[in-house]
Design a protein around this motif. Structure first.
Motif, PDB file in Angstrom:
ATOM      1  N   HIS A  20     -14.522  18.267   2.380  1.00 40.44           N
ATOM      2  CA  HIS A  20     -13.087  18.209   2.101  1.00 40.44           C
ATOM      3  C   HIS A  20     -12.490  16.842   2.454  1.00 40.44           C
ATOM      4  O   HIS A  20     -11.295  16.737   2.736  1.00 40.44           O
ATOM      5  CB  HIS A  20     -12.361  19.313   2.876  1.00 40.44           C
ATOM      6  N   TYR A  21     -13.304  15.814   2.379  1.00 40.25           N
ATOM      7  CA  TYR A  21     -12.812  14.470   2.711  1.00 40.25           C
ATOM      8  C   TYR A  21     -11.693  14.050   1.760  1.00 40.25           C
ATOM      9  O   TYR A  21     -10.721  13.404   2.172  1.00 40.25           O
ATOM     10  CB  TYR A  21     -13.953  13.452   2.658  1.00 40.25           C
ATOM     11  N   GLY A  22     -11.812  14.424   0.488  1.00 40.99           N
ATOM     12  CA  GLY A  22     -10.762  14.081  -0.475  1.00 40.99           C
ATOM     13  C   GLY A  22      -9.430  14.718  -0.108  1.00 40.99           C
ATOM     14  O   GLY A  22      -8.364  14.106  -0.309  1.00 40.99           O
ATOM     15  N   LEU A  24      -8.502  15.420   2.976  1.00 47.37           N
ATOM     16  CA  LEU A  24      -8.040  14.641   4.122  1.00 47.37           C
ATOM     17  C   LEU A  24      -7.328  13.371   3.667  1.00 47.37           C
ATOM     18  O   LEU A  24      -6.232  13.063   4.152  1.00 47.37           O
ATOM     19  CB  LEU A  24      -9.232  14.285   5.021  1.00 47.37           C
ATOM     20  N   ARG A  25      -7.910  12.657   2.729  1.00 52.73           N
ATOM     21  CA  ARG A  25      -7.298  11.416   2.251  1.00 52.73           C
ATOM     22  C   ARG A  25      -5.962  11.692   1.557  1.00 52.73           C
ATOM     23  O   ARG A  25      -5.003  10.937   1.707  1.00 52.73           O
ATOM     24  CB  ARG A  25      -8.250  10.702   1.281  1.00 52.73           C
ATOM     25  N   ARG A  26      -5.900  12.800   0.800  1.00 53.28           N
ATOM     26  CA  ARG A  26      -4.636  13.156   0.140  1.00 53.28           C
ATOM     27  C   ARG A  26      -3.559  13.441   1.177  1.00 53.28           C
ATOM     28  O   ARG A  26      -2.407  13.024   1.018  1.00 53.28           O
ATOM     29  CB  ARG A  26      -4.851  14.371  -0.770  1.00 53.28           C
ATOM     30  N   GLU A  28      -3.452  12.222   4.251  1.00 58.67           N
ATOM     31  CA  GLU A  28      -3.105  10.960   4.916  1.00 58.67           C
ATOM     32  C   GLU A  28      -2.198  10.107   4.041  1.00 58.67           C
ATOM     33  O   GLU A  28      -1.279   9.450   4.544  1.00 58.67           O
ATOM     34  CB  GLU A  28      -4.382  10.199   5.277  1.00 58.67           C
ATOM     35  N   ARG A  29      -2.428  10.115   2.737  1.00 56.49           N
ATOM     36  CA  ARG A  29      -1.540   9.370   1.834  1.00 56.49           C
ATOM     37  C   ARG A  29      -0.147   9.991   1.829  1.00 56.49           C
ATOM     38  O   ARG A  29       0.863   9.281   1.810  1.00 56.49           O
ATOM     39  CB  ARG A  29      -2.125   9.341   0.420  1.00 56.49           C
ATOM     40  N   LEU A 112     -13.604  11.755  11.743  1.00 57.64           N
ATOM     41  CA  LEU A 112     -13.061  12.803  10.882  1.00 57.64           C
ATOM     42  C   LEU A 112     -12.239  13.823  11.666  1.00 57.64           C
ATOM     43  O   LEU A 112     -11.098  14.107  11.312  1.00 57.64           O
ATOM     44  CB  LEU A 112     -14.161  13.512  10.076  1.00 57.64           C
ATOM     45  N   ARG A 115      -8.972  12.467  12.760  1.00 60.01           N
ATOM     46  CA  ARG A 115      -7.988  12.277  11.684  1.00 60.01           C
ATOM     47  C   ARG A 115      -7.293  13.589  11.328  1.00 60.01           C
ATOM     48  O   ARG A 115      -6.086  13.625  11.078  1.00 60.01           O
ATOM     49  CB  ARG A 115      -8.670  11.648  10.478  1.00 60.01           C
ATOM     50  N   TRP A 116      -8.047  14.685  11.316  1.00 55.65           N
ATOM     51  CA  TRP A 116      -7.435  15.995  11.081  1.00 55.65           C
ATOM     52  C   TRP A 116      -6.489  16.356  12.220  1.00 55.65           C
ATOM     53  O   TRP A 116      -5.408  16.916  12.006  1.00 55.65           O
ATOM     54  CB  TRP A 116      -8.514  17.066  10.929  1.00 55.65           C
TER      55      TRP A 116
END
Length: 241
Positions: A20-22, A24-26, A28-29, A112, A115-116
């Motif tokens: 689910h890294y994508g 996470l990036r969404r 963060e953006r 990771l 960041r979560w």
């Protein structure tokens, strides 16, 4: 069997975050853009799901009582006893929603996961640094002032004594509730240490009981009541363990 469960636990723990890294990036953006609605939607969907998966892989059976005691429409400070690494995912599943947690600085160094946790609104504290600890408490206070609830383990570290006990509840954590006027909600956690630490750091099935107790209002407390609050909450939790 416990070795296989332990391997599966860590594979799942990091595997979920990699897959689910994508997402996470969404998130963060969205955070960078100030889109807190999107951040909250992602956090509320994925963090409890990830946490429940940890319990499923371990074979944990969770029983939660007292959700009706959680105040509605106001931020509160959840205060729990701390026995296990599992306490964090347990409360991410058991409470009304995933909330930020006052966590030790070591967790901020885990890729990771850190960041979560930042998306969740966690605050990391360096326990041996007084100035850093004060800043962490101020940051947590600001979160509650913004209208979000927060979770604290006031012992400051995992209690390693016999089941049914708890360490000293430090006063600093309670200043967050007193300063903001937020109610304190005691949370008693039983059986968590048996999932991992109690079996030589091997994932082991077991039953955990979480009791969410009636809130304690901090508005209007006298100085004497404020001073007695940490031990009063500790005794309330001990009575449920």
């Amino acid at each position: 069997m416990s070795i296989l469960r332990t391997i599966a636990l860590f594979a799942y723990l990091f595997g979920y975050m990699i897959v689910h890294y994508g997402v996470l990036r969404r998130a963060e953006r969205a955070l960078a853009a100030g889109d807190m609605d999107t951040v909250e939607q992602i956090v509320r969907k994925h963090i409890p799901h990830w946490s429940q998966g940890i319990l499923n892989v371990t074979g944990a059976q969770l029983v939660v009582e007292g959700k009706e005691n959680i105040p509605q429409g106001v931020p509160c400070v959840f205060v729990g006893n701390h026995r296990s690494y599992f306490d964090i995912p347990l409360l991410l599943v058991a409470l009304d929603a995933p909330h930020g947690i006052l966590a030790k600085e070591e967790l901020e160094k885990i890729p990771l996961l850190n960041r979560w946790m930042k998306l969740l609104g966690c605050v990391f504290v360096k326990r041996d640094d007084i100035r850093a600890s004060v800043k962490a408490l101020n940051d947590a206070t600001a979160i509650v002032e913004s209208g979000r609830s927060f979770v604290i383990f006031p012992e400051g570290t995992r209690y390693k004594g016999e089941e049914g006990g708890a360490g000293e509840f430090k006063a600093g954590a309670f200043r967050i509730a007193i300063k903001t006027g937020a109610p304190v909600v005691p949370v008693a956690i039983s059986g968590a240490r048996g999932l991992f630490e109690g079996h030589g750091n091997r994932a082991t099935p077991g039953s955990i009981y979480i009791r969410i107790l009636p809130p304690i209002q901090t508005v209007g407390m006298s100085k004497a009541e404020q001073k007695q609050l940490p031990e009063a909450v500790r005794q309330t939790i001990l009575a449920e363990l």
